[in-house]
Design a protein around this motif. Structure first.
Motif, PDB file in Angstrom:
ATOM      1  N   HIS A   1       2.591   2.599  -9.565  1.00 20.76           N
ATOM      2  CA  HIS A   1       3.343   2.646  -8.319  1.00 20.76           C
ATOM      3  C   HIS A   1       4.552   3.551  -8.422  1.00 20.76           C
ATOM      4  O   HIS A   1       4.989   3.953  -9.508  1.00 20.76           O
TER       5      HIS A   1
ATOM      6  N   ARG B   1       0.038   3.372  -6.079  1.00 20.71           N
ATOM      7  CA  ARG B   1      -0.795   4.577  -6.186  1.00 20.71           C
ATOM      8  C   ARG B   1      -2.157   4.273  -6.789  1.00 20.71           C
ATOM      9  O   ARG B   1      -3.112   5.012  -6.579  1.00 20.71           O
TER      10      ARG B   1
ATOM     11  N   SER C   1       0.804  -1.224   0.000  1.00 21.66           N
ATOM     12  CA  SER C   1       0.000   0.000   0.000  1.00 21.66           C
ATOM     13  C   SER C   1       0.838   1.277   0.000  1.00 21.66           C
ATOM     14  O   SER C   1       0.429   2.297  -0.545  1.00 21.66           O
ATOM     15  N   SER C   2       2.023   1.234   0.592  1.00 24.96           N
ATOM     16  CA  SER C   2       2.839   2.444   0.648  1.00 24.96           C
ATOM     17  C   SER C   2       3.502   2.764  -0.689  1.00 24.96           C
ATOM     18  O   SER C   2       3.999   3.874  -0.889  1.00 24.96           O
ATOM     19  N   HIS C   3       3.521   1.794  -1.590  1.00 29.37           N
ATOM     20  CA  HIS C   3       4.169   1.988  -2.888  1.00 29.37           C
ATOM     21  C   HIS C   3       3.178   2.128  -4.031  1.00 29.37           C
ATOM     22  O   HIS C   3       3.469   2.769  -5.033  1.00 29.37           O
TER      23      HIS C   3
END
Length: 217
Positions: A198, A185, A181-183
């Motif tokens: 991403h 988009r 999720s942090s990478h």
């Protein structure tokens, strides 16, 4: 052969080199503006692409994505509204994704032949469509942004920007999404495949069944 023809190809003096650079620049500007094609050995292709850069970019991007889904093609089927440059841009994108950096709109005819790649073309006024094997992609552009509008029979509206990774849809994908999720988009489901937009060049996950990644910048 293709490209811009320079009369002073062997120029060695500073004066001659300046003259060569000026003439080539003038030829590109005249080609862009449609005022002259003198000295250009691939005029229709380059004139079309320079006149419609967004369409040329879309064609190239669809070619890149097509390679990701079917890397073994020898013939690409292209359905578009301008044969003068669109299929060549598709082939350039396909070969770029393959790692053939020499493939561009100046060299594409020669480079495609050297790599055993050709195209079949059908005129259409609908979205640009490219096919090989059992893979079919369609796209359009809005302003300067390209969009993937269909993957096989599945309608989509995926911006072709940044880094995209194509993975097989399935339970493994859903289980990995929290860790990515942090990478990631954007997550775009398209039937049997899912396209992840991403940050960074690659997504690190051993459990994802990755088909390939492309940089659409």
């Amino acid at each position: 052969s293709s490209g811009i023809n320079a009369e002073y190809g062997g120029a060695s003096t500073a004066e001659a080199q300046t003259r060569v650079a000026k003439e080539i620049a003038e030829q590109f500007l005249a080609l862009r503006d449609g005022t002259s094609t003198f000295g250009c050995l691939n005029a229709p292709l380059l004139r079309g692409a320079l006149g419609q850069p967004a369409k040329a970019k879309l064609a190239q991007q669809l070619g890149m994505l097509l390679y990701t889904l079917n890397p073994g093609a020898n013939v690409l089927t292209v359905k578009g509204d301008d044969e003068s440059f669109v299929p060549y841009a598709v082939m350039a994108g396909y070969l770029n994704a393959k790692g053939v950096s020499a493939a561009n709109l100046i060299s594409i005819k020669k480079v495609a032949a050297a790599n055993g790649l050709s195209y079949e073309y059908t005129a259409t006024s609908e979205d640009l469509t490219v096919e090989c094997g059992d893979v079919r992609l369609s796209g359009r552009f809005d302003g300067i942004t390209s969009f993937l509008t269909k993957v096989n029979s599945t309608p989509t509206n995926i911006p072709l920007t940044g880094n995209l990774t194509v993975v097989k849809s399935g339970a493994d994908l859903f289980s990995q999404l929290p860790s990515l999720s942090s990478h990631v988009r954007g997550i775009h489901f398209a039937g049997d495949v899912t396209i992840l937009s991403h940050c960074g060049k690659t997504l690190e996950s051993e459990k994802l069944e990755t088909l390939g990644s492309v940089d659409m910048c």
